[in-house]
Scaffold this motif. Structure first.
Motif, PDB file in Angstrom:
ATOM      1  N   PRO A 263       0.819  -1.229   0.000  1.00 43.33           N
ATOM      2  CA  PRO A 263       0.000   0.000   0.000  1.00 43.33           C
ATOM      3  C   PRO A 263       0.849   1.274   0.000  1.00 43.33           C
ATOM      4  CG  PRO A 263      -0.671  -1.485   1.793  1.00 43.33           C
ATOM      5  CD  PRO A 263       0.501  -2.118   1.122  1.00 43.33           C
ATOM      6  N   VAL A 264       2.022   1.197   0.591  1.00 38.55           N
ATOM      7  CA  VAL A 264       2.892   2.380   0.643  1.00 38.55           C
ATOM      8  C   VAL A 264       3.406   2.708  -0.763  1.00 38.55           C
ATOM      9  CG1 VAL A 264       4.957   3.373   1.692  1.00 38.55           C
ATOM     10  CG2 VAL A 264       3.541   1.773   3.005  1.00 38.55           C
ATOM     11  N   LEU A 265       3.783   1.662  -1.471  1.00 39.98           N
ATOM     12  CA  LEU A 265       4.206   1.835  -2.856  1.00 39.98           C
ATOM     13  C   LEU A 265       3.063   2.422  -3.688  1.00 39.98           C
ATOM     14  CD1 LEU A 265       6.178   1.037  -5.323  1.00 39.98           C
ATOM     15  CD2 LEU A 265       4.797  -1.019  -5.459  1.00 39.98           C
ATOM     16  N   LEU A 266       1.883   1.829  -3.557  1.00 40.60           N
ATOM     17  CA  LEU A 266       0.753   2.270  -4.379  1.00 40.60           C
ATOM     18  C   LEU A 266       0.345   3.698  -4.052  1.00 40.60           C
ATOM     19  CD1 LEU A 266      -1.416  -0.993  -4.425  1.00 40.60           C
ATOM     20  CD2 LEU A 266       0.258  -0.200  -6.107  1.00 40.60           C
ATOM     21  N   ASP A 267       0.479   4.063  -2.790  1.00 38.94           N
ATOM     22  CA  ASP A 267       0.175   5.417  -2.357  1.00 38.94           C
ATOM     23  C   ASP A 267       1.104   6.425  -3.043  1.00 38.94           C
ATOM     24  OD1 ASP A 267      -1.258   7.212  -0.494  1.00 38.94           O
ATOM     25  OD2 ASP A 267       0.763   7.518   0.329  1.00 38.94           O
ATOM     26  N   ALA A 268       2.379   6.085  -3.094  1.00 34.99           N
ATOM     27  CA  ALA A 268       3.340   6.978  -3.750  1.00 34.99           C
ATOM     28  C   ALA A 268       3.071   7.058  -5.246  1.00 34.99           C
ATOM     29  CB  ALA A 268       4.771   6.492  -3.490  1.00 34.99           C
ATOM     30  N   VAL A 269       2.719   5.938  -5.846  1.00 34.14           N
ATOM     31  CA  VAL A 269       2.417   5.911  -7.277  1.00 34.14           C
ATOM     32  C   VAL A 269       1.266   6.866  -7.576  1.00 34.14           C
ATOM     33  CG1 VAL A 269       1.455   4.468  -9.127  1.00 34.14           C
ATOM     34  CG2 VAL A 269       3.299   3.585  -7.681  1.00 34.14           C
ATOM     35  N   GLU A 270       0.275   6.838  -6.701  1.00 37.01           N
ATOM     36  CA  GLU A 270      -0.884   7.688  -6.905  1.00 37.01           C
ATOM     37  C   GLU A 270      -0.525   9.155  -6.702  1.00 37.01           C
ATOM     38  OE1 GLU A 270      -5.437   7.811  -5.219  1.00 37.01           O
ATOM     39  OE2 GLU A 270      -4.259   5.979  -5.046  1.00 37.01           O
ATOM     40  N   LYS A 271       0.227   9.398  -5.637  1.00 35.53           N
ATOM     41  CA  LYS A 271       0.588  10.763  -5.295  1.00 35.53           C
ATOM     42  C   LYS A 271       1.394  11.428  -6.415  1.00 35.53           C
ATOM     43  CE  LYS A 271       3.285  13.189  -1.774  1.00 35.53           C
ATOM     44  NZ  LYS A 271       4.279  12.827  -0.754  1.00 35.53           N
ATOM     45  N   TYR A 272       2.359  10.708  -6.966  1.00 34.72           N
ATOM     46  CA  TYR A 272       3.205  11.292  -8.008  1.00 34.72           C
ATOM     47  C   TYR A 272       2.667  11.015  -9.409  1.00 34.72           C
ATOM     48  CZ  TYR A 272       6.573  12.110  -4.284  1.00 34.72           C
ATOM     49  OH  TYR A 272       7.194  12.542  -3.148  1.00 34.72           O
ATOM     50  N   ARG A 273       1.551  10.301  -9.479  1.00 31.81           N
ATOM     51  CA  ARG A 273       0.920   9.921 -10.744  1.00 31.81           C
ATOM     52  C   ARG A 273       1.883   9.182 -11.676  1.00 31.81           C
ATOM     53  NH1 ARG A 273      -0.544  14.101 -13.614  1.00 31.81           N
ATOM     54  NH2 ARG A 273       0.455  15.660 -12.320  1.00 31.81           N
ATOM     55  N   PHE A 274       2.700   8.294 -11.099  1.00 32.52           N
ATOM     56  CA  PHE A 274       3.569   7.471 -11.938  1.00 32.52           C
ATOM     57  C   PHE A 274       2.707   6.479 -12.718  1.00 32.52           C
ATOM     58  CE2 PHE A 274       6.725   8.236  -8.374  1.00 32.52           C
ATOM     59  CZ  PHE A 274       7.462   9.169  -9.091  1.00 32.52           C
ATOM     60  N   ASP A 275       3.017   6.313 -13.999  1.00 36.23           N
ATOM     61  CA  ASP A 275       2.254   5.312 -14.762  1.00 36.23           C
ATOM     62  C   ASP A 275       3.134   4.174 -15.264  1.00 36.23           C
ATOM     63  OD1 ASP A 275       3.629   6.670 -16.726  1.00 36.23           O
ATOM     64  OD2 ASP A 275       1.915   6.907 -18.055  1.00 36.23           O
ATOM     65  N   ALA A 276       4.435   4.253 -14.991  1.00 33.87           N
ATOM     66  CA  ALA A 276       5.336   3.183 -15.416  1.00 33.87           C
ATOM     67  C   ALA A 276       6.376   2.978 -14.327  1.00 33.87           C
ATOM     68  CB  ALA A 276       6.018   3.556 -16.726  1.00 33.87           C
ATOM     69  N   LEU A 277       6.472   1.779 -13.805  1.00 25.52           N
ATOM     70  CA  LEU A 277       7.425   1.507 -12.733  1.00 25.52           C
ATOM     71  C   LEU A 277       8.415   0.441 -13.177  1.00 25.52           C
ATOM     72  CD1 LEU A 277       4.617   2.362 -11.262  1.00 25.52           C
ATOM     73  CD2 LEU A 277       5.730   1.472  -9.243  1.00 25.52           C
ATOM     74  N   PHE A 278       9.677   0.821 -13.252  1.00 26.26           N
ATOM     75  CA  PHE A 278      10.705  -0.162 -13.593  1.00 26.26           C
ATOM     76  C   PHE A 278      11.069  -0.967 -12.352  1.00 26.26           C
ATOM     77  CE2 PHE A 278      11.767   3.224 -16.710  1.00 26.26           C
ATOM     78  CZ  PHE A 278      11.816   2.470 -17.867  1.00 26.26           C
ATOM     79  N   GLY A 279      11.013  -2.277 -12.467  1.00 23.71           N
ATOM     80  CA  GLY A 279      11.434  -3.134 -11.369  1.00 23.71           C
ATOM     81  C   GLY A 279      12.520  -4.085 -11.844  1.00 23.71           C
ATOM     82  N   GLY A 280      13.343  -4.535 -10.910  1.00 26.38           N
ATOM     83  CA  GLY A 280      14.500  -5.359 -11.270  1.00 26.38           C
ATOM     84  C   GLY A 280      14.236  -6.859 -11.227  1.00 26.38           C
TER      85      GLY A 280
END
Ligand SMILES: Nc1nc2c(ncn2[C@@H]2O[C@H](COP(=O)(O)OP(=O)(O)O)[C@@H](O)[C@H]2O)c(=O)[nH]1
Lengths: 429, 303
Positions: free
Chosen positions: B118-135
């Protein structure tokens, strides 16, 4: 069993991608498990997990097929049936397996797995010989232009290692493959369960003079499969640093689709048709003298011309078609709505996006009999047909048979944004 | 200048070219990408690839760290140093802050893997990120073998296995509606060994805990855990010094070390090549709960 150690020296290795196909129970999961096991690509915890499941199910032996989560297991658990990717390596090569389930309903998966494959491995059960599905698998490989084909005649232990049985299947398949213009074909008699002719040649098949499966996978010559003749560089991204130290820099980043680019070459940019010259080809590790597939590089030109994503750099004397009317074979991948004449879709072709309207459906192909049904009016999930379409902006396209990168496209539903089809260009007009 | 030898392409070159292509594709087609940078080796490799994709320009997106508050000091230092060197913008999505604000609550076992989602998703929403690079890599775990390079998430950040798009050729479909997002895994086709070979080839520096060092540890469930502010001996457990290194760097409260004398990248490569146990099996207490553990977490939006 001679096992191959995992390499510690990476510099001399190259990469081979292959897709596997077979009907249920032909032994595909066992074979993949065997390849991973014999190349020591399995870990003890993975093996232990499989042993535990085998025991719990009352299997008499550790079932290597469980390692790859075979189709049956997936059905039982209700998991989506999908392409799975597996990895193993020998000192010569790293391998990426696109493991595609074999049922007729899963043409979509086979097409997806084959689209990036250098080689396709088709399994048949020696007791059953070629079945309808084996022919379909071979056809899809030829449609997707997979350059190398291997037919594994499996379960040879159950036919007493009979040379006759093997040769009958091999001959029949070879004749069929010739009709498909299937390229390089190799046929290997194996027992996936016992490991015969997998890593090394088996004493049970003294009459077989070809290579073991792994030897073939390690040595099959793939470097020349790349098209090094037709220069095609789809521009992916324009690099223009906003910086005080680097000024007036303009580089065209992309991955070479085909051909060899060199500084000094005269080039043409499509769709504008402007010509210029390559000043430099750059990478983060410095300039290079040549760029060829599949390198990702940045190309710089002498002239300041307006180039953006979706444009294509080629040679003035060897250019792709600039076309809005396209004839293509399309494999439909959407379960919710069929492809229909008159419908509009989004298209992604190289780095270029367009909209397209379906002008006509020439025929639907029966992937088993290769019969053409010219009365068809739509393509449903897993159906393949020859389609005429017109795009809003020109595509910079080659025939798929000549170029898998500039000849392939995907079809996207503009409402759902889902990828609903795969297209292979046959003709441009 | 590098001389091509008969147009040979090594497997590392091919993997690099593919990953660079993927990263550029995302920047060209999506609005607001962000790269998840934890200071772990996979994210370090990913950052290097992003750097290569855009030189001589800077990386055109920020990096984000989901900070569980259970950190290895060496890794946090490394993160900050790298961010400063490269002039990156760092977004920290903080689990401790989310605990304080009441966004999430500590789970019963004290592990923060589940509550970081939820913390990750909260930040995604706050900054309106639409693409997240993961390793993440496909070789890590069975549930990942079918993961796409472009993995679609709905507007709750959830992964729906039935709603993934077929990926043909190198034609990735990043289209999405507002609120939806795409997770991108440029290292999909890399194995643990490929990552180490690349670290060696690129001479990438790593947080020191990836190399063998002496540490006070306890043995729990057959795994070695460092004694630190998050883990203290229980019952009969007695700390002892051991020569260890970390194969993955996750939450410091549940990431185990392995016995090792490998104190250089070459020795680590030898060790990884000979190791007969998977990275996650060896070191992630959180994955051992069940075979299906990863599958469940992914559905909820975990990486
Ligand atoms: N005798 C024999 N049995 C085999 C061989 N390969 C696979 N099998 C068996 O055939 C059955 C189906 O194999 P599996 O790998 O699950 O098939 P898949 O459905 O194609 O993945 C299993 O019971 C295997 O043990 C073989 O070479 N010889």
């Amino acid at each position: 069993m001679t096992a191959t150690a995992i390499p510690t020296e990476a510099r001399s290795m190259d990469l081979l991608r292959f897709a596997t196909a077979g009907s249920v129970d032909d032994g595909k999961s066992t074979l993949i498990g065997r390849l991973l096991y014999d190349t020591k690509s399995l870990f003890t915890d993975q093996l232990e997990a499989v042993e535990a499941v085998s025991q719990a199910r009352g299997d008499e032996y550790t079932n290597l097929a469980l390692l790859t989560d075979g189709l049956r297991a997936e059905r039982e658990q209700g998991i989506t049936i999908d392409v799975a990717y597996r990895y193993f390596a020998t000192p010569r090569r790293k391998f990426i397996i696109a493991d595609t389930p074999g049922h007729t309903q899963y043409t979509r998966n086979m097409v997806t797995g084959a689209s990036t494959a250098d080689l396709a491995l088709i399994l048949v059960d020696a007791r059953k010989g070629l079945v309808e599905q084996s022919r379909r698998h071979a056809f899809l490989c030829s449609l997707l232009r997979v350059p190398h084909l291997v037919l594994c005649v499996n379960k040879m232990d159950l036919v007493d290692w009979s040379q006759d049985v093997f040769e009958r299947i091999a001959d029949e398949f070879t004749a069929f493959a010739a009709k498909l213009e299937a390229p390089d074909l190799t046929v290997v008699p194996i027992s996936a369960l016992r490991g015969d002719n997998i890593v090394s040649r088996s004493e049970n098949t003294p009459w077989y003079e070809g290579p073991s499966l792994l030897h073939h996978l390690e040595h099959v010559h793939i470097a020349s499969d790349r098209n090094l003749v037709d220069v095609r560089f789809p521009v992916q991204y324009v690099i223009r640093p906003q910086s005080t130290t680097v000024t007036d820099y303009r580089g065209y980043a992309g991955q070479v689709a085909s051909g060899v680019l060199k500084p000094g070459d005269e080039v043409m940019v499509l769709p504008s048709g402007f010509t210029s010259r390559i000043v430099a080809i750059e990478t983060a590790d410095g300039p290079v003298e040549e760029a060829f597939p599949p390198m990702s590089v940045t190309v710089r030109l002498t002239d300041e011309i307006d180039i953006s994503r979706g444009d294509l750099i080629c040679r003035p004397t060897n250019a792709p078609a600039v076309a809005q009317d396209i004839e293509a074979m399309i494999c439909w991948m959407d379960e919710t709505r069929p492809l229909r004449v008159g419908a509009k879709y989004a298209i992604k072709h190289t780095t270029r996006s367009a909209r397209a309207v379906i002008r006509g459906l020439r025929y639907r192909l029966d992937v088993n009999s290769l019969h053409r049904d010219e009365s068809a009016t739509e393509l449903n999930l897993n159906e393949i047909g020859r389609v005429r379409l017109r795009t809003t902006v020109p595509l910079l396209a080659d025939e798929y048979r000549r170029n898998r990168t500039t000849g392939g496209f995907i079809v996207i539903d503009e409402m759902t944004n889902r990828t609903v089809g795969a297209g292979m260009i046959v003709e441009t007009g | 200048m590098r001389q091509p030898a008969a147009y040979r392409v090594s497997h590392l070159d091919a993997l690099e070219a593919e990953s660079v292509f993927v990263i550029r594709e995302v920047v060209a087609e999506l609005e607001r990408p962000v790269l998840l940078f934890s200071g772990g080796k996979d994210s370090i490799v990913m950052l290097r690839l992003a750097e290569k994709a855009f030189t001589p320009a800077r990386i055109p997106f920020p990096v984000m760290h989901v900070d569980t508050g259970h950190n290895f000091a060496e890794v946090l230092d490394y993160r900050d140093q790298r961010v400063a060197e490269m002039g990156l913008h760092l977004v920290v999505a903080s689990v401790p802050e989310a605990l304080e604000s009441g966004l999430v609550q500590e789970s019963a076992d004290g592990m923060r893997n589940r509550i970081q989602t939820p913390v990750l998703l909260d930040a995604v929403e706050k900054y309106r990120f639409d693409a997240l690079f993961g390793g993440a890599r496909r070789d890590e775990e069975k549930a990942r073998a079918k993961e796409r390079v472009f993995s679609f998430r709905d507007d709750f950040g959830q992964w729906d296995p039935k709603n993934q798009r077929p990926e043909l050729w190198s034609l990735y479909n990043g289209r999405h509606h507002p609120g939806e997002s795409i997770r991108i895994f440029p290292l999909s086709n890399w194995t643990e060994l490929d990552v180490w070979h690349y670290i060696a080839r690129e001479k990438l520096s790593l947080p020191s805990i990836y190399y063998a060092h002496e540490r006070e540890v306890i043995e729990r469930d057959g795994m070695l855990y460092a004694v630190n502010e998050f883990i203290s001996p229980r019952g009969t457990e007695t700390p002892f010094p051991a020569q260890v290194r970390y194969r993955t760097v996750g939450d410091a409260s549940c990431t185990a070390a392995v016995r090792s004398d490998a104190d250089t990248v070459e020795k680590v490569i030898e060790e990884v090549a000979a190791t007969r146990i998977t990275e996650r099996g060896a070191t992630r207490g959180d994955d051992r709960v069940s075979e299906a553990a990863m599958e469940d977490r992914k559905r909820e939006g975990y990486f």
